[in-house]
Design a protein around this motif. Structure first.
Motif, PDB file in Angstrom:
ATOM      1  N   ILE A  69       1.041  -1.138  -0.197  1.00  0.00           N
ATOM      2  CA  ILE A  69       0.128  -0.149   0.416  1.00  0.00           C
ATOM      3  C   ILE A  69       0.883   1.299  -0.050  1.00  0.00           C
ATOM      4  O   ILE A  69       1.935   1.343   0.761  1.00  0.00           O
ATOM      5  CB  ILE A  69      -0.901   0.009   1.478  1.00  0.00           C
ATOM      6  N   GLN A  70       0.721   1.837  -1.267  1.00  0.00           N
ATOM      7  CA  GLN A  70       2.186   3.261  -1.209  1.00  0.00           C
ATOM      8  C   GLN A  70       1.343   4.465  -0.453  1.00  0.00           C
ATOM      9  O   GLN A  70      -0.787   4.790  -0.473  1.00  0.00           O
ATOM     10  CB  GLN A  70       1.916   3.548  -2.869  1.00  0.00           C
ATOM     11  N   LEU A  71       2.142   4.883   0.894  1.00  0.00           N
ATOM     12  CA  LEU A  71       1.070   6.155   1.768  1.00  0.00           C
ATOM     13  C   LEU A  71       1.427   7.381   0.558  1.00  0.00           C
ATOM     14  O   LEU A  71       0.875   8.634   0.947  1.00  0.00           O
ATOM     15  CB  LEU A  71       1.692   5.978   2.781  1.00  0.00           C
ATOM     16  N   ILE A  72       2.691   7.377   0.635  1.00  0.00           N
ATOM     17  CA  ILE A  72       3.515   8.970  -0.435  1.00  0.00           C
ATOM     18  C   ILE A  72       5.016   8.343  -0.960  1.00  0.00           C
ATOM     19  O   ILE A  72       5.108   7.196  -1.234  1.00  0.00           O
ATOM     20  CB  ILE A  72       3.784   9.857   0.981  1.00  0.00           C
ATOM     21  N   SER A  73       4.489   9.498  -2.250  1.00  0.00           N
ATOM     22  CA  SER A  73       5.525   8.727  -3.632  1.00  0.00           C
ATOM     23  C   SER A  73       5.635  10.487  -4.411  1.00  0.00           C
ATOM     24  O   SER A  73       4.776  10.488  -4.949  1.00  0.00           O
ATOM     25  CB  SER A  73       5.261   8.014  -4.552  1.00  0.00           C
TER      26      SER A  73
END
Length: 297
Positions: A69-73
């Protein structure tokens, strides 16, 4: 040619909160001038979920929900293509820690089946014949402290053969009586878990008394959940057949990274428990379990 790339953050403890800016320098050390195709910084926050071996065959549907699960990029260009002189070059940067949309930055946590990690990566692109340089550094995210004071709710406990669960033959157990108190089960993560324990009576000599901190990680989706408990740390608070009717202090510090505020989301949960374990000389194990709620205030 010797060439090195490094990231140095200004904060020694590398702890940040949402909305703050990561500030630091990219350090390049080279004996001679270096041609490059640009230097960029990438910030990434991921939740990695993993299945325990006992759950893999049970839930086929998990393979869709176990994707990271990507939270920030986000990424920024620090230096445009050009040349860096020989010697030591420090390039300052400031990277805002902002999330897009309605995403939430969960606190950094290193578990067995749930892992929440934030990294800052620096890439120095070079020409075809030269090798690109990459350096990664991890930074910690702490969730914003909750307002208000946490009211401690002490828990008193008595352990006797009658109070034990999962016992087949209660009559075969030796007689014992252990009293104790935990000062709170809703705990502030930066403060120790405290209390006391007293052995009132035991027919069989005691070998050891231990505190076992356990994380309970749940991964899953609507089709089903896999719940796994693993030990974080085990602290011996007494050794040998302790004096009866003498209070023994309970004191346990919550380890950094391996604990975080109790977390519950749609795809995963991270919860904590503490076990008070009494080992008798005949290797009987007596265990009393207490769920804990950790928070940051």
């Amino acid at each position: 040619m010797s060439l090195s790339l490094d990231i140095r953050l200004k904060r020694a403890n590398k702890v940040y909160h949402e909305g703050e800016a990561l500030a630091g320098v990219v350090v390049i050390v080279s004996k001679e001038a270096v041609q490059h195709q640009g230097i960029a910084l990438t910030m990434e926050g991921l939740v990695n979920l993993q299945l325990s071996s006992k759950s893999v065959g049970v839930f086929e549907a998990f393979y869709n929900s176990v994707k990271p699960i990507q939270l920030i990029s986000s990424n920024i260009e620090v230096v445009k293509p050009g040349k860096i002189p020989g010697g030591k070059t420090e390039i300052p940067f400031e990277f805002p820690l902002h999330v897009k949309g309605n995403k939430v930055l969960y606190e950094t946590y290193h578990g067995v089946f749930v892992n929440i990690q934030y990294t800052l990566r620096c890439d120095m692109k070079r020409s075809l014949l030269a090798k690109d340089l990459t350096k990664t550094c991890e930074f910690m995210v702490h969730c914003q402290p909750q307002n208000g004071k946490l009211q401690p709710s002490p828990v008193d406990f008595n352990i006797t053969p009658e109070t034990l669960q999962n016992v087949r033959e209660r009559t075969a157990l030796p007689k014992f009586m252990i009293r104790g108190r935990l000062d709170a089960t809703s705990c502030i993560i930066t403060q120790p878990l405290t209390g006391e324990l007293t052995v009132e009576m035991s027919e069989v000599p005691i070998k050891s008394i231990e505190l076992q901190l356990v994380r309970v990680e749940t991964c899953g989706c609507a089709e089903g959940y896999a719940r796994d408990a693993t030990e974080i740390q085990n602290i011996q608070i007494a050794e040998g057949d302790v004096c009866h009717s003498l209070p023994i202090p309970i004191y346990m510090v919550f380890p950094r990274l391996f604990t975080c505020p109790t977390l519950e989301t749609t795809n995963f949960k991270v919860e904590f428990e503490v076990n008070v374990v009494i080992v008798l000389h005949d290797d009987h194990l007596i265990t009393e379990n207490f769920p804990l709620k950790l928070c940051r205030v």
